[in-house]
Design a protein around this motif. Structure first.
Motif, mmCIF file in Angstrom:
data_model
loop_
_atom_site.group_PDB
_atom_site.id
_atom_site.type_symbol
_atom_site.label_atom_id
_atom_site.label_comp_id
_atom_site.label_asym_id
_atom_site.label_seq_id
_atom_site.Cartn_x
_atom_site.Cartn_y
_atom_site.Cartn_z
ATOM 1 N N LEU A 155 24.961 34.836 30.454
ATOM 2 C CA LEU A 155 23.758 35.188 31.202
ATOM 3 C C LEU A 155 23.831 36.635 31.694
ATOM 4 N N GLY A 156 25.011 37.055 32.152
ATOM 5 C CA GLY A 156 25.160 38.428 32.615
ATOM 6 C C GLY A 156 24.885 39.434 31.518
ATOM 7 N N ILE A 157 25.381 39.167 30.324
ATOM 8 C CA ILE A 157 25.147 40.085 29.203
ATOM 9 C C ILE A 157 23.661 40.142 28.837
ATOM 10 N N ILE A 158 23.000 38.986 28.843
ATOM 11 C CA ILE A 158 21.565 38.959 28.527
ATOM 12 C C ILE A 158 20.772 39.755 29.566
ATOM 13 N N LEU A 159 21.064 39.561 30.838
ATOM 14 C CA LEU A 159 20.365 40.309 31.885
ATOM 15 C C LEU A 159 20.616 41.809 31.763
ATOM 16 N N LEU A 160 21.848 42.162 31.407
ATOM 17 C CA LEU A 160 22.152 43.575 31.194
ATOM 18 C C LEU A 160 21.335 44.149 30.039
ATOM 19 N N LEU A 161 21.298 43.428 28.926
ATOM 20 C CA LEU A 161 20.581 43.919 27.748
ATOM 21 C C LEU A 161 19.088 44.102 28.032
ATOM 22 N N VAL A 162 18.494 43.136 28.747
ATOM 23 C CA VAL A 162 17.046 43.163 28.956
ATOM 24 C C VAL A 162 16.660 44.135 30.063
ATOM 25 N N PHE A 163 17.265 43.957 31.251
ATOM 26 C CA PHE A 163 16.777 44.678 32.430
ATOM 27 C C PHE A 163 17.486 46.009 32.684
ATOM 28 N N ALA A 164 18.673 46.195 32.127
ATOM 29 C CA ALA A 164 19.382 47.458 32.331
ATOM 30 C C ALA A 164 19.247 48.377 31.121
ATOM 31 N N LEU A 165 19.593 47.864 29.942
ATOM 32 C CA LEU A 165 19.566 48.716 28.753
ATOM 33 C C LEU A 165 18.159 48.909 28.209
ATOM 34 N N THR A 166 17.370 47.816 28.107
ATOM 35 C CA THR A 166 16.042 47.910 27.500
ATOM 36 C C THR A 166 15.002 48.469 28.467
ATOM 37 N N LEU A 167 14.898 47.863 29.643
ATOM 38 C CA LEU A 167 13.875 48.278 30.602
ATOM 39 C C LEU A 167 14.346 49.392 31.534
ATOM 40 N N GLY A 168 15.649 49.524 31.724
ATOM 41 C CA GLY A 168 16.182 50.575 32.580
ATOM 42 C C GLY A 168 15.895 50.401 34.056
ATOM 43 N N TRP A 169 15.663 49.163 34.488
ATOM 44 C CA TRP A 169 15.334 48.920 35.898
ATOM 45 C C TRP A 169 16.568 48.937 36.801
ATOM 46 N N PHE A 170 17.734 48.655 36.228
ATOM 47 C CA PHE A 170 18.957 48.526 37.018
ATOM 48 C C PHE A 170 20.077 49.315 36.344
ATOM 49 N N PRO A 171 21.087 49.723 37.100
ATOM 50 C CA PRO A 171 22.231 50.416 36.481
ATOM 51 C C PRO A 171 22.978 49.484 35.540
ATOM 52 N N VAL A 172 23.537 50.063 34.475
ATOM 53 C CA VAL A 172 24.231 49.259 33.473
ATOM 54 C C VAL A 172 25.550 48.735 34.015
ATOM 55 N N ILE A 173 26.360 49.591 34.603
ATOM 56 C CA ILE A 173 27.658 49.162 35.127
ATOM 57 C C ILE A 173 27.912 49.853 36.461
ATOM 58 N N GLY A 174 28.725 49.200 37.278
ATOM 59 C CA GLY A 174 29.272 49.828 38.464
ATOM 60 C C GLY A 174 28.304 50.102 39.587
ATOM 61 N N GLY A 175 27.078 49.536 39.543
ATOM 62 C CA GLY A 175 26.145 49.785 40.630
ATOM 63 C C GLY A 175 26.592 49.088 41.905
ATOM 64 N N THR A 176 26.843 49.850 42.958
ATOM 65 C CA THR A 176 27.354 49.267 44.199
ATOM 66 C C THR A 176 26.314 49.246 45.313
ATOM 67 N N GLY A 177 25.137 49.821 45.096
ATOM 68 C CA GLY A 177 24.105 49.828 46.112
ATOM 69 C C GLY A 177 23.270 48.562 46.081
ATOM 70 N N PRO A 178 22.200 48.508 46.904
ATOM 71 C CA PRO A 178 21.335 47.319 46.937
ATOM 72 C C PRO A 178 20.722 46.982 45.586
#
Length: 329
Positions: free
Chosen positions: A169-192
């Motif tokens: 599930l983590g990999i899928i969320l990364l692929l969709v919302f971080a890599l594809t849509l760019g809404w969230f940092p891909v790795i190491g995001g420590t903020g809110p």
């Protein structure tokens, strides 16, 4: 003939039953922790190879043969020449005072290494628990008791979500919302913003599991007399569901809250590795790759302690709240 016992006598008996129940739960929790500690110790002791050589090679960063003179300080430091029973008792004595041993690689107390990263894991865990309850409450409230189609869809997604592996599930969320849509940092995001995807990765399976436990009670509560009474007073469907039905339906989920806390802590270890977040997950990955067994065992014992303590607190709370549990003791 003696009369019925007075109020003080009845209260005393209830207090004694509650005390016995709490004592039995506490003893059971201690035995579970003792079993986990024993299994961890003998798993480490049964590993192939000479432990002193392994420790020295880890510290030196190379695997070579070692002489007796090189191994002597390591054997003395870790008391590896003591009989296995003495080593075991020394290990248990250390656990009683919070001593999880010394890291082979960093040559520092394990408790200090874990303590430096534990705060980030706890923040992730608590955030995931909040997300899971929000998702579960909204989903169950919207779909439970809405007709056969809505009930089937709601139950299906509860079951499907509960069975999702965290790493997948983590990999899928990364692929969709971080890599594809760019809404969230891909790795190491420590903020809110950076904690949202890791928390959702933990929360979605947990929400499905809690939803399974809540849905049946929710639909049963919808058929209760107090719901009919609320409808006759003119209360709307949303108000009935949120103000009356929900507080009765979530009791099974509250019962599982001890398990949920432990499961979320253990799942956080995997999720932190997937999202490259700080926390005990990264510590565990590093320890496993370097064969730093004291750190690995320390994290395993920490997770076991969270499981046991959370479930013990839930059992004690129910013993104090629910008189039916006291009567069965």
């Amino acid at each position: 003939m003696p009369g019925p016992p007075g109020p003080l006598a009845v209260q005393g008996r209830r207090g004694a039953r509650t005390t016995r129940l709490i004592a039995s739960k506490t003893v059971g929790a201690v035995l579970v922790l003792l079993g986990a500690a024993t299994a961890a110790f003998f798993a480490q002791a049964s590993l192939p190879g000479d432990r002193a050589t392994v420790i020295l090679n880890i510290r030196a960063g190379q695997a070579v043969a070692r002489t007796a003179e090189e191994l002597a300080p390591i054997n003395a430091e870790y008391r590896l020449h003591d009989p296995i029973v003495v080593q075991y008792l020394t290990y248990l004595k250390g656990l009683l005072v919070g001593d999880l041993g010394t890291s082979y690689q960093q040559h520092r107390p394990v408790i200090a290494i874990i303590g430096e990263q534990l705060g980030a894991t706890i923040v992730l865990t608590l955030t995931a628990l909040v997300f899971a309850w929000i998702i579960m409450v909204v989903w169950v409230t919207l779909t439970a008791g809405r007709g056969s189609a809505a009930r089937a869809v709601g139950g299906f997604f509860d079951t499907a979500a509960a069975g999702l592996p965290h790493y997948w599930l983590g990999i899928i969320l990364l692929l969709v919302f971080a890599l594809t849509l760019g809404w969230f940092p891909v790795i190491g995001g420590t903020g809110p913003v950076g904690i949202i995807l890791p928390a959702l990765t933990l929360a979605i399976p947990l929400a499905g599991f809690l939803g399974q436990a809540t849905r049946t009670e929710f639909e049963r509560a919808l058929d209760s007399p107090f719901v009919l009474s609320a409808r006759m007073r003119g209360m709307g469907d949303a108000g009935i569901r949120l103000r009356h039905v929900l507080r009765h339906a979530v009791l099974p989920a509250v019962t599982l809250s001890g398990w949920a806390l432990g499961a979320t802590i253990s799942g956080a270890v995997v999720v932190e590795a997937v999202f490259a977040r700080p926390g005990i997950g990264q510590v565990l990955v590093t320890a496993v790759s370097s064969q730093d067994m004291p750190v690995v065992i320390g994290i395993v014992m920490l997770i076991a302690a969270f499981y046991v303590l959370a479930n013990l607190l839930v059992d004690i709370a129910y013993a104090l709240i629910d008189p039916r549990l006291r009567r069965t003791s």
